[in-house]
Write a protein that holds these residues in place. Structure first.
Motif, short mmCIF file in Angstrom:
data_model
loop_
_atom_site.label_atom_id
_atom_site.label_comp_id
_atom_site.label_asym_id
_atom_site.label_seq_id
_atom_site.Cartn_x
_atom_site.Cartn_y
_atom_site.Cartn_z
N SER A 13 47.38 33.47 38.19
CA SER A 13 47.10 32.04 38.00
C SER A 13 45.63 31.82 37.65
CB SER A 13 47.44 31.28 39.28
OG SER A 13 46.52 31.62 40.30
N ILE A 14 45.33 30.63 37.16
CA ILE A 14 43.95 30.25 36.88
C ILE A 14 43.13 30.27 38.18
CG2 ILE A 14 42.46 28.35 36.11
CD1 ILE A 14 43.92 29.81 33.84
N VAL A 15 43.74 29.82 39.27
CA VAL A 15 43.04 29.82 40.57
C VAL A 15 42.66 31.24 40.96
CG1 VAL A 15 43.31 29.33 43.04
CG2 VAL A 15 44.14 27.69 41.35
N LEU A 16 43.57 32.19 40.76
CA LEU A 16 43.26 33.59 41.06
C LEU A 16 42.15 34.10 40.15
CD1 LEU A 16 43.88 36.20 42.60
CD2 LEU A 16 45.60 36.70 40.85
N GLY A 17 42.20 33.74 38.87
CA GLY A 17 41.15 34.15 37.94
C GLY A 17 39.79 33.62 38.35
N GLU A 18 39.75 32.37 38.82
CA GLU A 18 38.49 31.79 39.28
C GLU A 18 37.98 32.52 40.52
OE1 GLU A 18 39.64 27.72 39.79
OE2 GLU A 18 39.26 27.22 37.69
N GLU A 19 38.89 32.84 41.44
CA GLU A 19 38.50 33.58 42.64
C GLU A 19 37.89 34.93 42.28
OE1 GLU A 19 39.17 35.29 46.81
OE2 GLU A 19 39.78 33.28 46.27
N ILE A 20 38.52 35.62 41.35
CA ILE A 20 38.04 36.94 40.97
C ILE A 20 36.74 36.83 40.18
CG2 ILE A 20 38.61 39.01 39.63
CD1 ILE A 20 41.53 38.51 40.59
N ASN A 100 42.09 47.29 41.46
CA ASN A 100 40.95 47.74 42.27
C ASN A 100 40.55 46.70 43.31
OD1 ASN A 100 40.68 50.22 41.03
ND2 ASN A 100 39.32 49.44 39.46
N LEU A 101 41.41 45.74 43.54
CA LEU A 101 41.12 44.68 44.51
C LEU A 101 42.25 44.62 45.54
CD1 LEU A 101 40.02 41.91 42.00
CD2 LEU A 101 38.54 43.43 43.32
N GLN A 108 43.77 35.87 48.55
CA GLN A 108 42.31 35.88 48.50
C GLN A 108 41.87 37.34 48.50
OE1 GLN A 108 42.09 33.72 52.18
NE2 GLN A 108 41.21 31.94 51.15
N VAL A 109 40.82 37.65 47.76
CA VAL A 109 40.31 39.01 47.70
C VAL A 109 39.66 39.36 49.04
CG1 VAL A 109 38.75 40.60 46.53
CG2 VAL A 109 39.94 38.84 45.22
N VAL A 110 40.09 40.47 49.63
CA VAL A 110 39.53 40.91 50.91
C VAL A 110 38.92 42.30 50.83
CG1 VAL A 110 41.01 39.41 52.29
CG2 VAL A 110 41.80 41.73 51.70
N GLY A 111 38.99 42.94 49.67
CA GLY A 111 38.41 44.27 49.54
C GLY A 111 38.27 44.69 48.09
N VAL A 112 37.29 45.55 47.84
CA VAL A 112 37.04 46.09 46.49
C VAL A 112 37.12 47.60 46.59
CG1 VAL A 112 35.38 46.26 44.59
CG2 VAL A 112 35.55 44.13 45.91
#
Length: 140
Positions: A13-20, A100-101, A108-112
């Motif tokens: 989603s666009i929301v996920l793209g913005e988060e990343i 890689n995320l 929500q991203v919690v690790g790289v």
């Protein structure tokens, strides 16, 4: 690290793209000031190598794509390479993509993951590489 890699079939989603995208900025900021001789290397994914890589790819491209490849090389020469000396440099992850995320249940991203390809480059490349990966994904 806790979290999961997104299934390949999951729409982006666009929301996920913005988060990343925000994550790319945080990663670039967190890596600023890091320096080590081992990070002074390059590979084909280093955007500074784009003209060389495009030249190497010409051998494999169908003739219908050669014009586009040549136009991209001309654009890089005119607009990209002249501004490189003005861009802030530092260590970058260089491979931020959904494989890689790690994500929590709320996406929500919690690790790289996967820092073995980190290298010295232009900080803004972090966002560009990330955006490139997501541009080729199916957006909803």
């Amino acid at each position: 690290l806790s979290g999961d890699i997104l299934p390949e079939s999951e729409p982006k989603s666009i929301v996920l793209g913005e988060e990343i995208g925000r994550l790319a900025g945080r990663v670039a900021g967190a890596l600023q000031g890091m320096d080590h001789p081992a990070m002074k290397w390059t590979w084909d994914w280093d955007l500074r190598q784009a003209t060389r890589v495009a030249g190497d790819l010409r051998t494999y491209l169908p003739s219908s794509r050669l014009t586009l490849c040549d136009a991209a090389v001309r654009y890089l020469a005119q607009h990209f390479y002249p501004v490189l000396p003005q861009l802030r440099e530092g260590m970058i992850h260089g491979d931020l993509n959904d494989t890689n995320l790690l994500f929590n249940a709320e996406r929500q991203v919690v690790g790289v993951l996967d820092f073995q390809d980190a290298l010295h480059g232009c900080s803004v490349f972090e966002l560009g590489i990330c955006a490139g990966y997501f541009a080729i994904s199916a957006w909803t």
